[in-house]
Write a protein that holds these residues in place. Structure first.
Motif, PDB file in Angstrom:
ATOM      1  N   LEU A  67      -8.113 -28.670  11.975  1.00  0.00           N
ATOM      2  CA  LEU A  67      -7.087 -27.709  12.371  1.00  0.00           C
ATOM      3  C   LEU A  67      -6.352 -27.110  11.166  1.00  0.00           C
ATOM      4  N   GLY A  68      -6.706 -27.565   9.959  1.00  0.00           N
ATOM      5  CA  GLY A  68      -6.134 -26.978   8.756  1.00  0.00           C
ATOM      6  C   GLY A  68      -5.046 -27.777   8.087  1.00  0.00           C
ATOM      7  N   TYR A  69      -4.739 -28.988   8.571  1.00  0.00           N
ATOM      8  CA  TYR A  69      -3.726 -29.828   7.928  1.00  0.00           C
ATOM      9  C   TYR A  69      -4.376 -30.586   6.766  1.00  0.00           C
ATOM     10  N   VAL A  96      10.686 -19.434  11.409  1.00  0.00           N
ATOM     11  CA  VAL A  96      11.196 -18.917  12.680  1.00  0.00           C
ATOM     12  C   VAL A  96      10.648 -17.517  12.942  1.00  0.00           C
ATOM     13  N   ASP A  97      10.624 -16.668  11.915  1.00  0.00           N
ATOM     14  CA  ASP A  97      10.134 -15.305  12.088  1.00  0.00           C
ATOM     15  C   ASP A  97       8.667 -15.301  12.509  1.00  0.00           C
ATOM     16  N   GLU A  98       7.846 -16.156  11.882  1.00  0.00           N
ATOM     17  CA  GLU A  98       6.428 -16.188  12.246  1.00  0.00           C
ATOM     18  C   GLU A  98       6.240 -16.735  13.655  1.00  0.00           C
ATOM     19  N   ALA A  99       7.037 -17.729  14.008  1.00  0.00           N
ATOM     20  CA  ALA A  99       6.944 -18.286  15.363  1.00  0.00           C
ATOM     21  C   ALA A  99       7.378 -17.252  16.401  1.00  0.00           C
ATOM     22  N   SER A 153       3.157 -31.483  24.056  1.00  0.00           N
ATOM     23  CA  SER A 153       4.140 -32.276  24.808  1.00  0.00           C
ATOM     24  C   SER A 153       5.214 -31.395  25.421  1.00  0.00           C
ATOM     25  N   TYR A 154       5.619 -31.717  26.633  1.00  0.00           N
ATOM     26  CA  TYR A 154       6.844 -31.225  27.259  1.00  0.00           C
ATOM     27  C   TYR A 154       7.016 -29.710  27.177  1.00  0.00           C
ATOM     28  N   THR A 155       5.958 -28.976  27.524  1.00  0.00           N
ATOM     29  CA  THR A 155       6.011 -27.517  27.426  1.00  0.00           C
ATOM     30  C   THR A 155       6.799 -26.883  28.570  1.00  0.00           C
ATOM     31  N   GLU A 156       7.159 -27.654  29.585  1.00  0.00           N
ATOM     32  CA  GLU A 156       7.925 -27.084  30.687  1.00  0.00           C
ATOM     33  C   GLU A 156       9.423 -27.048  30.398  1.00  0.00           C
ATOM     34  N   THR A 157       9.870 -27.804  29.415  1.00  0.00           N
ATOM     35  CA  THR A 157      11.305 -27.871  29.136  1.00  0.00           C
ATOM     36  C   THR A 157      11.660 -27.373  27.737  1.00  0.00           C
ATOM     37  N   SER A 158      10.652 -26.975  26.952  1.00  0.00           N
ATOM     38  CA  SER A 158      10.875 -26.383  25.638  1.00  0.00           C
ATOM     39  C   SER A 158       9.655 -25.531  25.313  1.00  0.00           C
ATOM     40  N   ARG A 159       9.772 -24.670  24.315  1.00  0.00           N
ATOM     41  CA  ARG A 159       8.641 -23.832  23.917  1.00  0.00           C
ATOM     42  C   ARG A 159       8.081 -24.380  22.606  1.00  0.00           C
ATOM     43  N   ASN A 160       6.833 -24.843  22.625  1.00  0.00           N
ATOM     44  CA  ASN A 160       6.214 -25.475  21.467  1.00  0.00           C
ATOM     45  C   ASN A 160       5.089 -24.608  20.928  1.00  0.00           C
ATOM     46  N   ILE A 161       5.083 -24.381  19.618  1.00  0.00           N
ATOM     47  CA  ILE A 161       4.015 -23.634  18.968  1.00  0.00           C
ATOM     48  C   ILE A 161       3.373 -24.544  17.933  1.00  0.00           C
ATOM     49  N   ALA A 162       2.053 -24.725  18.023  1.00  0.00           N
ATOM     50  CA  ALA A 162       1.347 -25.539  17.045  1.00  0.00           C
ATOM     51  C   ALA A 162       1.390 -24.857  15.682  1.00  0.00           C
ATOM     52  N   VAL A 163       1.712 -25.602  14.640  1.00  0.00           N
ATOM     53  CA  VAL A 163       1.790 -25.006  13.307  1.00  0.00           C
ATOM     54  C   VAL A 163       0.440 -24.449  12.876  1.00  0.00           C
ATOM     55  N   HIS A 164      -0.661 -25.025  13.368  1.00  0.00           N
ATOM     56  CA  HIS A 164      -1.967 -24.470  12.958  1.00  0.00           C
ATOM     57  C   HIS A 164      -2.220 -23.097  13.589  1.00  0.00           C
ATOM     58  N   SER A 165      -1.317 -22.631  14.464  1.00  0.00           N
ATOM     59  CA  SER A 165      -1.383 -21.257  14.979  1.00  0.00           C
ATOM     60  C   SER A 165      -0.561 -20.298  14.125  1.00  0.00           C
ATOM     61  N   PRO A 176      -0.348 -19.212  10.357  1.00  0.00           N
ATOM     62  CA  PRO A 176      -1.011 -19.362   9.047  1.00  0.00           C
ATOM     63  C   PRO A 176      -0.057 -19.508   7.867  1.00  0.00           C
ATOM     64  N   ARG A 177       0.970 -18.661   7.786  1.00  0.00           N
ATOM     65  CA  ARG A 177       1.888 -18.748   6.637  1.00  0.00           C
ATOM     66  C   ARG A 177       2.638 -20.065   6.658  1.00  0.00           C
ATOM     67  N   THR A 178       3.080 -20.461   7.836  1.00  0.00           N
ATOM     68  CA  THR A 178       3.826 -21.722   7.950  1.00  0.00           C
ATOM     69  C   THR A 178       2.947 -22.900   7.595  1.00  0.00           C
ATOM     70  N   GLN A 179       1.701 -22.915   8.050  1.00  0.00           N
ATOM     71  CA  GLN A 179       0.825 -24.037   7.737  1.00  0.00           C
ATOM     72  C   GLN A 179       0.516 -24.110   6.244  1.00  0.00           C
ATOM     73  N   GLN A 180       0.329 -22.956   5.608  1.00  0.00           N
ATOM     74  CA  GLN A 180       0.067 -22.966   4.166  1.00  0.00           C
ATOM     75  C   GLN A 180       1.269 -23.521   3.412  1.00  0.00           C
ATOM     76  N   TRP A 181       2.476 -23.127   3.833  1.00  0.00           N
ATOM     77  CA  TRP A 181       3.691 -23.652   3.201  1.00  0.00           C
ATOM     78  C   TRP A 181       3.846 -25.145   3.468  1.00  0.00           C
ATOM     79  N   LEU A 182       3.549 -25.561   4.692  1.00  0.00           N
ATOM     80  CA  LEU A 182       3.625 -26.985   5.026  1.00  0.00           C
ATOM     81  C   LEU A 182       2.695 -27.797   4.134  1.00  0.00           C
ATOM     82  N   ASN A 183       1.446 -27.362   4.010  1.00  0.00           N
ATOM     83  CA  ASN A 183       0.467 -28.106   3.213  1.00  0.00           C
ATOM     84  C   ASN A 183       0.847 -28.167   1.736  1.00  0.00           C
ATOM     85  N   SER A 184       1.285 -27.038   1.196  1.00  0.00           N
ATOM     86  CA  SER A 184       1.477 -26.961  -0.254  1.00  0.00           C
ATOM     87  C   SER A 184       2.850 -27.410  -0.718  1.00  0.00           C
TER      88      SER A 184
END
Length: 313
Positions: free
Chosen positions: A32-34, A101-104, A118-130, A132-140
């Motif tokens: 998934l790119g992690y 936040v802007d990318e999400a 998890s718990y998508t009915e009570t909060s909005r969850n976005i996978a970081v691997h969706s 790209p900029r956030t995942q690259q920053w997370l990894n590096s």
């Protein structure tokens, strides 16, 4: 069978299956790119100061095989420092938080698929691997910082080689009171450590925070700050009363599975068997989980925890 005999019989079969499942989880995360930690941050960067919070040692539900208890300086201590909150200096800058936040937001606006973790009915969850900029920053950038922070808080005796810490999964979570997305139910995470990074200013929402059940306290650090805790502690997304709250949640595991993590793997396997209609198999793996933790967890004594039936990967 007695507990010791039951675990001895499982040593060369069920434990091996757990280790294989752990390895497969990390391979899936890499697909998934992690990425693994390339290197820990060099001076002058250093982890920000933290406030430790002591939790009763049985709150992890791991009992005598809890890696944090096994690594504690005082083996007889009734409480362990299992929750840490940064202060004074943020883990992520204002610009970095805004970028996430802007990318999400853009992903949501474009109709992008949310995470099913998890718990998508009570909060909005976005996978970081969706994202790209956030995942690259997370990894590096972020993962090396979080690894150094985790090492300072818990020590390698508890969590293993810091360079072998891996992202199991990562989410950006939005709580939006106007949309009725206000909370997450009490649960345990399927990882070794959980790190929550606050992404927006405290003035933009009312209420909220990460509720740690064993402390009876919700934590809502300032923007850019982190809360890092043992994943096995039961916790929840405390209800927001107004506004929006944005956080990034990192689920961390070590490449070398800690022995006490067999408890959660047995719970996961029991859940899988129960969902397949195999009650006997579910009972077997639940018995192994209870044997591993020496029945310290009242939830397991009562049956599978509710979140085990609702969580997905």
């Amino acid at each position: 069978l007695g507990r010791c005999a039951m675990l001895r019989n499982a040593a060369f079969t069920e434990f091996r299956q757990n280790s294989m499942a752990h390895a497969q989880e990390l391979l899936r995360a890499e697909d998934l790119g992690y990425r693994p930690v390339s290197s820990l941050p060099l001076p002058p960067w250093r982890p920000p100061p933290v406030r430790p919070y002591y939790v009763p040692r049985d709150a992890t539900g791991m009992g005598p095989v809890c890696p944090f208890a096994l690594a504690a300086p005082d083996p007889e201590a009734s409480a362990l420092p299992l929750v840490f909150e940064t202060y004074a200096e943020p883990m992520a800058s204002m610009d970095e938080c805004s970028m996430v936040v802007d990318e999400a937001r853009a992903h949501i606006a474009s109709g992008g698929v949310g995470a099913t973790f998890s718990y998508t009915e009570t909060s909005r969850n976005i996978a970081v691997h969706s994202l790209p900029r956030t995942q690259q920053w997370l990894n590096s950038c972020l993962l090396p910082r979080v690894s150094a922070l985790a090492g300072m808080c818990f020590g390698e005796a508890a969590i293993g080689d810091l360079r072998r810490l891996r992202i199991y999964r990562a989410l950006v979570v939005q709580y939006d009171a106007a949309a009725g997305l206000t909370h997450q139910e009490m649960h345990r995470d399927h990882s070794l450590l959980t790190c929550v990074i606050t992404l927006n200013d405290r003035s933009q929402y009312r209420g909220g925070g990460t509720m740690i059940e064993a402390l009876g306290q919700a934590f809502a650090p300032d923007r850019g700050h982190a809360l890092v805790a043992a994943s096995a502690l039961r916790h929840a997304g405390h209800t927001i009363e107004a506004g929006e709250r944005w956080v990034m949640v990192l689920f961390l595991a070590c490449e070398d599975m800690r022995y006490g993590e067999n408890v959660r793997h047995f719970v996961g396997r029991a859940t899988g068997r129960l969902m397949e209609g195999d009650r006997q198999g579910a009972a077997h793996f639940l018995s192994l989980a209870r044997a591993m933790c020496d029945d310290c967890d009242p939830q397991l004594r009562a049956g599978l925890p509710p979140e085990a039936m609702s969580a997905t990967s």
